[in-house]
Design a protein around this motif. Structure first.
Motif, PDB file in Angstrom:
ATOM      1  N   HIS A   1       0.774  -1.143   0.074  1.00  0.00           N
ATOM      2  CA  HIS A   1       0.105   0.091  -0.183  1.00  0.00           C
ATOM      3  C   HIS A   1       1.043   1.224  -0.064  1.00  0.00           C
ATOM      4  O   HIS A   1       2.095   1.334   0.424  1.00  0.00           O
ATOM      5  N   ASP A   2       0.267   2.441  -0.167  1.00  0.00           N
ATOM      6  CA  ASP A   2       0.908   3.634  -0.118  1.00  0.00           C
ATOM      7  C   ASP A   2       1.386   3.837   1.425  1.00  0.00           C
ATOM      8  O   ASP A   2       0.490   3.716   2.164  1.00  0.00           O
ATOM      9  N   HIS A   3       2.504   4.087   1.694  1.00  0.00           N
ATOM     10  CA  HIS A   3       3.037   4.550   2.944  1.00  0.00           C
ATOM     11  C   HIS A   3       4.000   5.596   3.158  1.00  0.00           C
ATOM     12  O   HIS A   3       4.839   5.785   2.059  1.00  0.00           O
ATOM     13  N   THR A   4       4.088   6.428   4.214  1.00  0.00           N
ATOM     14  CA  THR A   4       4.945   7.372   4.343  1.00  0.00           C
ATOM     15  C   THR A   4       6.029   7.116   5.501  1.00  0.00           C
ATOM     16  O   THR A   4       5.577   6.693   6.502  1.00  0.00           O
ATOM     17  N   HIS A   5       7.459   7.413   5.059  1.00  0.00           N
ATOM     18  CA  HIS A   5       8.313   7.065   6.183  1.00  0.00           C
ATOM     19  C   HIS A   5       8.813   8.524   6.704  1.00  0.00           C
ATOM     20  O   HIS A   5       9.015   9.361   5.896  1.00  0.00           O
ATOM     21  N   ASP A   6       8.625   8.783   7.700  1.00  0.00           N
ATOM     22  CA  ASP A   6       8.952   9.985   8.558  1.00  0.00           C
ATOM     23  C   ASP A   6      10.282  10.136   8.729  1.00  0.00           C
ATOM     24  O   ASP A   6      11.028   9.014   8.508  1.00  0.00           O
ATOM     25  N   SER A   7      10.869  11.204   8.670  1.00  0.00           N
ATOM     26  CA  SER A   7      12.230  11.558   8.715  1.00  0.00           C
ATOM     27  C   SER A   7      12.905  10.886  10.210  1.00  0.00           C
ATOM     28  O   SER A   7      12.082  10.973  11.096  1.00  0.00           O
TER      29      SER A   7
ATOM     30  N   ALA B   1      16.654   1.203  -2.043  1.00  0.00           N
ATOM     31  CA  ALA B   1      15.746   2.512  -2.307  1.00  0.00           C
ATOM     32  C   ALA B   1      15.313   3.495  -0.805  1.00  0.00           C
ATOM     33  O   ALA B   1      14.973   4.508  -0.797  1.00  0.00           O
ATOM     34  N   HIS B   2      15.668   2.820   0.204  1.00  0.00           N
ATOM     35  CA  HIS B   2      15.531   3.514   1.664  1.00  0.00           C
ATOM     36  C   HIS B   2      16.574   4.164   1.968  1.00  0.00           C
ATOM     37  O   HIS B   2      16.610   4.692   3.241  1.00  0.00           O
ATOM     38  N   HIS B   3      17.953   3.946   1.427  1.00  0.00           N
ATOM     39  CA  HIS B   3      19.045   4.429   1.856  1.00  0.00           C
ATOM     40  C   HIS B   3      19.761   5.181   0.782  1.00  0.00           C
ATOM     41  O   HIS B   3      20.999   4.784   0.462  1.00  0.00           O
TER      42      HIS B   3
ATOM     43  N   THR C   1       7.487   9.216   0.622  1.00  0.00           N
ATOM     44  CA  THR C   1       6.043   8.247   0.555  1.00  0.00           C
ATOM     45  C   THR C   1       6.285   7.586  -0.742  1.00  0.00           C
ATOM     46  O   THR C   1       6.529   8.078  -1.919  1.00  0.00           O
ATOM     47  N   HIS C   2       6.011   6.292  -0.927  1.00  0.00           N
ATOM     48  CA  HIS C   2       6.112   5.453  -1.948  1.00  0.00           C
ATOM     49  C   HIS C   2       5.154   4.250  -1.602  1.00  0.00           C
ATOM     50  O   HIS C   2       4.456   4.011  -0.722  1.00  0.00           O
ATOM     51  N   ARG C   3       5.391   3.267  -2.695  1.00  0.00           N
ATOM     52  CA  ARG C   3       4.280   2.054  -2.625  1.00  0.00           C
ATOM     53  C   ARG C   3       5.130   0.759  -2.990  1.00  0.00           C
ATOM     54  O   ARG C   3       5.939   0.859  -3.771  1.00  0.00           O
TER      55      ARG C   3
ATOM     56  N   HIS D   1       5.079   1.628  10.582  1.00  0.00           N
ATOM     57  CA  HIS D   1       4.104   2.853  10.522  1.00  0.00           C
ATOM     58  C   HIS D   1       2.883   2.308  11.076  1.00  0.00           C
ATOM     59  O   HIS D   1       2.575   1.117  10.745  1.00  0.00           O
ATOM     60  N   THR D   2       1.934   3.163  11.201  1.00  0.00           N
ATOM     61  CA  THR D   2       0.694   2.920  11.553  1.00  0.00           C
ATOM     62  C   THR D   2      -0.334   2.702  10.282  1.00  0.00           C
ATOM     63  O   THR D   2       0.393   3.154   9.252  1.00  0.00           O
TER      64      THR D   2
END
Length: 358
Positions: A300-306, A317-319, A343-345, A356-357
């Protein structure tokens, strides 16, 4: 969690191998138990785990092919000490003590069934307290694995409601807390975490055994217990922590619940126990649960906070961060690094970067 054509994530194999090692230690420990007290054996198993890993880490400083064990992982930091203390106190001290007290007050059949509560406690805490993501498929798979473990340990007499049963349930709750606390540490060096837990738990249990009148067994039994502890407690926990890093506590706990099945299968050739219909039924239920988990896809679409943290990583992709002049070269490597908001999927598990929640 993965495309049908892609292999399962490595965290699953780590959790299953961890369960296999721990499950194998049960019939081996049973062979040793007749010659010493349960509390003494617990102390020797944990000390074997801690001392074995200490020797391995020491050798890694001088042996080239072992050096990654010492250099590539992030060390524990001051901010980790609270979680580490909680894991050591609950999993290394309170859990084994409550288990030994409970075993002295209840029958073996009830104890076997009650020990399955560890997986349930781990999952409930992960989902209810730390809000790890889940869905109907994951829950059904987890409870199919737990149902298989219960079938495997069922004797037909049920569970006796007693003080002993409550003590064993308390031990399982302690280990559930321990597993979730350790998940908060899973970015750090797993051998360092396991070494500390093994040395502390081993020293406490051995001291309790000696204080209650037990004596040290023969050197051959001490060596057998130490080797069993190194594989079944030390190496197993290192793999489990790596699995926690990749999968989160709930899923790793569910896979680890396969340990009794591994132990029961090994007991057939080792202890000359006969295969039973109960073992086959347990295997079928656990196989169903394993299939449900292996075919899970959470996308699903999700957001990584700083965020800023330290762990072994590659520049995936995350680093996508820049390096300073003192940061290490080559991959994988370890250093303090910052993640920008993103934010990505994609398909993912509740690993270090996806808690994340929903």
């Amino acid at each position: 969690m993965s495309d049908p054509a892609s292999p399962p994530p490595p965290g699953i194999a780590l959790a299953l191998f961890s369960a296999l090692l721990f499950g194998a230690s049960t019939p081996l420990a049973k062979l040793l138990l007749g010659a010493t007290s349960p509390l003494m054996l617990a102390g020797l198993l944990y000390l074997g785990s801690g001392l074995g890993l200490l020797a391995l880490r020491t050798a890694a400083r001088h042996v080239t092919w072992l050096r990654p064990l010492h250099t590539q992982e992030a060390p524990l930091r001051r901010a980790d000490l609270g979680w580490l203390a909680l894991a050591v106190i609950t999993g290394g001290m309170a859990g084994p003590a409550l288990l030994m007290l409970g075993l002295a007050r209840t029958d073996a059949a009830s104890a076997s069934l009650l020990l399955n509560l560890e997986g349930l406690a781990t999952m409930v805490i992960a989902w209810g307290v730390f809000h790890e993501n889940t869905d109907r498929r994951v829950v059904l798979g987890a409870f199919a694995i737990l149902a298989g473990a219960c079938v495997l340990s069922w004797s037909g007499t049920g569970i006796t409601a007693s003080t002993g049963a409550l003590l064993i349930a308390g031990a399982c709750l302690c280990w559930g807390v321990d597993n979730n606390a350790t998940a908060r540490l899973s970015g750090a060096d797993p051998t360092q975490i396991t070494l500390i837990k093994g040395l502390v738990a081993g020293t406490v249990n051995l001291s309790l055994a000696l204080a209650t009148g037990a004596s040290l067994p023969s050197p051959s039994l001490i060596l057998g217990a130490a080797l069993t502890g190194f594989a079944g407690y030390g190496a197993s926990l290192v793999l489990f922590i790596l699995s926690l890093r990749a999968l989160g506590a709930a899923r790793s706990g569910a896979y680890f619940s396969l340990a009794p099945f591994a132990g029961a299968c090994l007991a057939i050739p080792l202890l000359h126990e006969a295969p039973t219909l109960r073992l086959a039924l347990a295997g079928a239920l656990m196989g169903l649960g394993l299939w449900l988990h292996l075919t899970e896809r959470h996308d699903h679409d999700h957001t990584h906070d700083s965020m800023e943290h330290e762990h072994k990583h590659t520049h995936d992709a995350h680093h996508q961060h820049s390096h300073g002049p003192n940061d290490p070269v080559g991959e994988p490597h370890t250093h303090q690094h910052r993640h920008g908001a993103l934010t990505h999927r994609h398909a993912h598990y509740p690993d270090l970067h996806h808690r994340h929640t929903h």
